[in-house]
Design a protein around this motif. Structure first.
Motif, PDB file in Angstrom:
ATOM      1  N   LYS A  76       5.795  15.885 -56.854  1.00  0.00           N
ATOM      2  CA  LYS A  76       5.442  16.994 -55.920  1.00  0.00           C
ATOM      3  C   LYS A  76       3.953  17.363 -56.383  1.00  0.00           C
ATOM      4  O   LYS A  76       3.829  18.154 -57.291  1.00  0.00           O
ATOM      5  CB  LYS A  76       6.380  18.113 -56.358  1.00  0.00           C
ATOM      6  CG  LYS A  76       8.002  17.800 -55.968  1.00  0.00           C
ATOM      7  CD  LYS A  76       8.834  18.898 -56.834  1.00  0.00           C
ATOM      8  CE  LYS A  76      10.151  18.565 -56.518  1.00  0.00           C
ATOM      9  NZ  LYS A  76      11.290  19.164 -57.181  1.00  0.00           N
ATOM     10  N   TYR A  78       1.936  19.432 -55.389  1.00  0.00           N
ATOM     11  CA  TYR A  78       1.273  20.909 -55.394  1.00  0.00           C
ATOM     12  C   TYR A  78       1.633  21.310 -56.829  1.00  0.00           C
ATOM     13  O   TYR A  78       1.149  22.580 -57.198  1.00  0.00           O
ATOM     14  CB  TYR A  78       2.188  21.879 -54.583  1.00  0.00           C
ATOM     15  CG  TYR A  78       3.910  21.684 -54.459  1.00  0.00           C
ATOM     16  CD1 TYR A  78       4.592  20.671 -53.825  1.00  0.00           C
ATOM     17  CD2 TYR A  78       4.504  22.482 -55.506  1.00  0.00           C
ATOM     18  CE1 TYR A  78       5.759  20.751 -53.992  1.00  0.00           C
ATOM     19  CE2 TYR A  78       6.012  22.405 -55.602  1.00  0.00           C
ATOM     20  CZ  TYR A  78       6.524  21.452 -54.836  1.00  0.00           C
ATOM     21  OH  TYR A  78       8.059  21.670 -55.032  1.00  0.00           O
ATOM     22  N   ARG A  79       2.435  20.624 -57.655  1.00  0.00           N
ATOM     23  CA  ARG A  79       2.675  21.073 -59.149  1.00  0.00           C
ATOM     24  C   ARG A  79       1.582  20.786 -59.848  1.00  0.00           C
ATOM     25  O   ARG A  79       1.447  21.243 -61.229  1.00  0.00           O
ATOM     26  CB  ARG A  79       3.880  20.342 -59.773  1.00  0.00           C
ATOM     27  CG  ARG A  79       5.258  20.931 -59.089  1.00  0.00           C
ATOM     28  CD  ARG A  79       6.331  20.316 -59.563  1.00  0.00           C
ATOM     29  NE  ARG A  79       6.565  20.940 -60.775  1.00  0.00           N
ATOM     30  CZ  ARG A  79       7.524  21.600 -61.092  1.00  0.00           C
ATOM     31  NH1 ARG A  79       8.563  21.565 -60.390  1.00  0.00           N
ATOM     32  NH2 ARG A  79       7.998  21.983 -62.548  1.00  0.00           N
ATOM     33  N   HIS A  80       0.473  19.802 -59.408  1.00  0.00           N
ATOM     34  CA  HIS A  80      -0.537  19.653 -60.120  1.00  0.00           C
ATOM     35  C   HIS A  80      -1.734  20.305 -59.876  1.00  0.00           C
ATOM     36  O   HIS A  80      -2.012  20.505 -58.856  1.00  0.00           O
ATOM     37  CB  HIS A  80      -0.819  18.089 -60.204  1.00  0.00           C
ATOM     38  CG  HIS A  80       0.369  17.454 -60.479  1.00  0.00           C
ATOM     39  ND1 HIS A  80       0.822  17.237 -61.762  1.00  0.00           N
ATOM     40  CD2 HIS A  80       1.295  16.686 -59.709  1.00  0.00           C
ATOM     41  CE1 HIS A  80       2.204  16.306 -61.824  1.00  0.00           C
ATOM     42  NE2 HIS A  80       2.494  16.027 -60.719  1.00  0.00           N
ATOM     43  N   PHE A  83      -6.305  20.803 -56.582  1.00  0.00           N
ATOM     44  CA  PHE A  83      -6.647  21.280 -55.526  1.00  0.00           C
ATOM     45  C   PHE A  83      -7.917  22.183 -55.507  1.00  0.00           C
ATOM     46  O   PHE A  83      -8.217  22.935 -54.484  1.00  0.00           O
ATOM     47  CB  PHE A  83      -5.447  21.881 -54.641  1.00  0.00           C
ATOM     48  CG  PHE A  83      -4.500  21.034 -54.172  1.00  0.00           C
ATOM     49  CD1 PHE A  83      -4.632  20.008 -53.327  1.00  0.00           C
ATOM     50  CD2 PHE A  83      -3.285  20.858 -55.284  1.00  0.00           C
ATOM     51  CE1 PHE A  83      -3.756  19.051 -53.067  1.00  0.00           C
ATOM     52  CE2 PHE A  83      -2.436  19.937 -54.726  1.00  0.00           C
ATOM     53  CZ  PHE A  83      -2.386  19.266 -53.694  1.00  0.00           C
TER      54      PHE A  83
END
Lengths: 93, 229
Positions: A76, A78-80, A83
């Motif tokens: 996943k 988006y958990r890291h 960005f």
């Protein structure tokens, strides 16, 4: 052979930022564990910090639950926090 | 110069006695600690004997390996055999409490070379004192058996502590206050200062234990004199 309990030893080197686990030893109590740790793991260098913890006081994650514990986050993205644009001036992030 | 030679001999003989515990200590960790202390003592002995040797025209090895018992200047306390672990601890405790004070005084003395050696040794002796005091309390305030054996060790070794202060009587009061505190915490009784105060080590008059110790320590050097190691 030994009736002395097991202790885990964590040492912070003189210029180190954090304590790292360096090994274990047997000792009758915390004071003797500290002294033994100094002999065995630091050679009595000045300025190091030692933590000793009875091995019985440590709760470890179970190897059997490794997948459930650590895996789900891996796929996943988006958990890291990857960005963000990091400005050139900001180092060591 | 007797001063430096005597201090060097104290450290050398203490190191030899401690080394005899290698792989014989009650626990692995204690084995390492005793070897550590032995190495500290040997290191100090080398510095002191090298210094004494410069004046006497002999090097550290000649002083260590080619003198007879009558030429050694160590106090009797360090040469006594270690009958059990309690005797070892009693000897180490009394010796390191003394060495800590003695090196502390010498580190600010007029002799710069000796002051440098003492400044190094005083840090180590603080650790030796801490270690042996810990064990004195543990054994004294441990089981009935360990208490009895620690008290017997203190009683046995006590008369030999008087000799430590032949040259420096002013250090006996601070030494006693250190020792009394630890003995009290260990629930041990300080022996009476009876009239028997064996001495003579500084003059080369030793117990029979030293000859045996030297025979073992020096055998190879005497069998192959002049060899390089």
């Amino acid at each position: 052979m030994s009736e002395w309990p097991l202790w885990e030893v964590f040492v912070r080197p003189r210029r180190g930022l954090s304590h790292s686990h360096v090994g274990s030893l047997h000792a009758p109590d915390a004071q003797m564990a500290l002294r033994n740790a100094r002999d065995l793991y630091t050679r009595r260098q000045e300025g190091v910090s030692i933590w000793v913890v009875p091995a019985a006081a440590i709760t470890a994650s179970s190897p059997d639950e490794k997948d459930a514990f650590f895996d789900p986050a891996g796929d996943k993205v988006y958990r890291h926090p990857t960005f963000y644009e990091v400005p050139d001036g900001a180092g060591h992030i | 110069m007797t001063d430096v030679l005597g201090l060097g001999d104290d450290a050398l003989i203490a190191a030899q006695r401690l080394a005899q515990w290698c792989a014989r200590a009650p626990e692995l960790e204690e084995d390492v600690a005793l070897a550590n202390i032995a190495l500290d003592q040997l290191g100090t002995a080398r510095l002191l004997l090298s210094y004494a040797g410069e004046v006497l025209g002999r090097d550290e090895d000649q002083l260590a390996f080619l003198r007879t018992d009558r030429e050694f200047r160590n106090v009797l306390l360090v040469e006594l055999p270690d009958r059990d672990f309690a005797v070892l601890i009693a000897k180490l405790f009394f010796l390191s409490a003394y060495q800590h004070l003695r090196y502390g005084a010498l580190s600010s003395g007029a002799d710069e070379r000796l002051a440098g050696i003492a400044a190094k040794a005083v840090k180590e002796s603080a650790y030796h004192l801490d270690h042996s005091a810990q064990w004195t309390v543990r054994l004294g305030d441990g089981t009935d058996v360990s208490h009895a054996r620690m008290q017997a060790a203190v009683d046995e070794v006590w008369p030999y502590t008087h000799e430590l202060f032949d040259e420096v009587p002013e250090l006996r009061a601070p030494w006693l206050s250190t020792v009394d505190g630890v003995l009290a915490e260990a629930t041990l009784t300080r022996p009476q200062d009876e009239t028997w105060k064996p001495g003579g080590g500084r003059q080369g008059v030793h117990t029979e234990a030293l000859s045996y110790l030297l025979a073992e320590m020096q055998v190879l050097h005497r069998a192959h004199p002049g060899a390089r190691w």
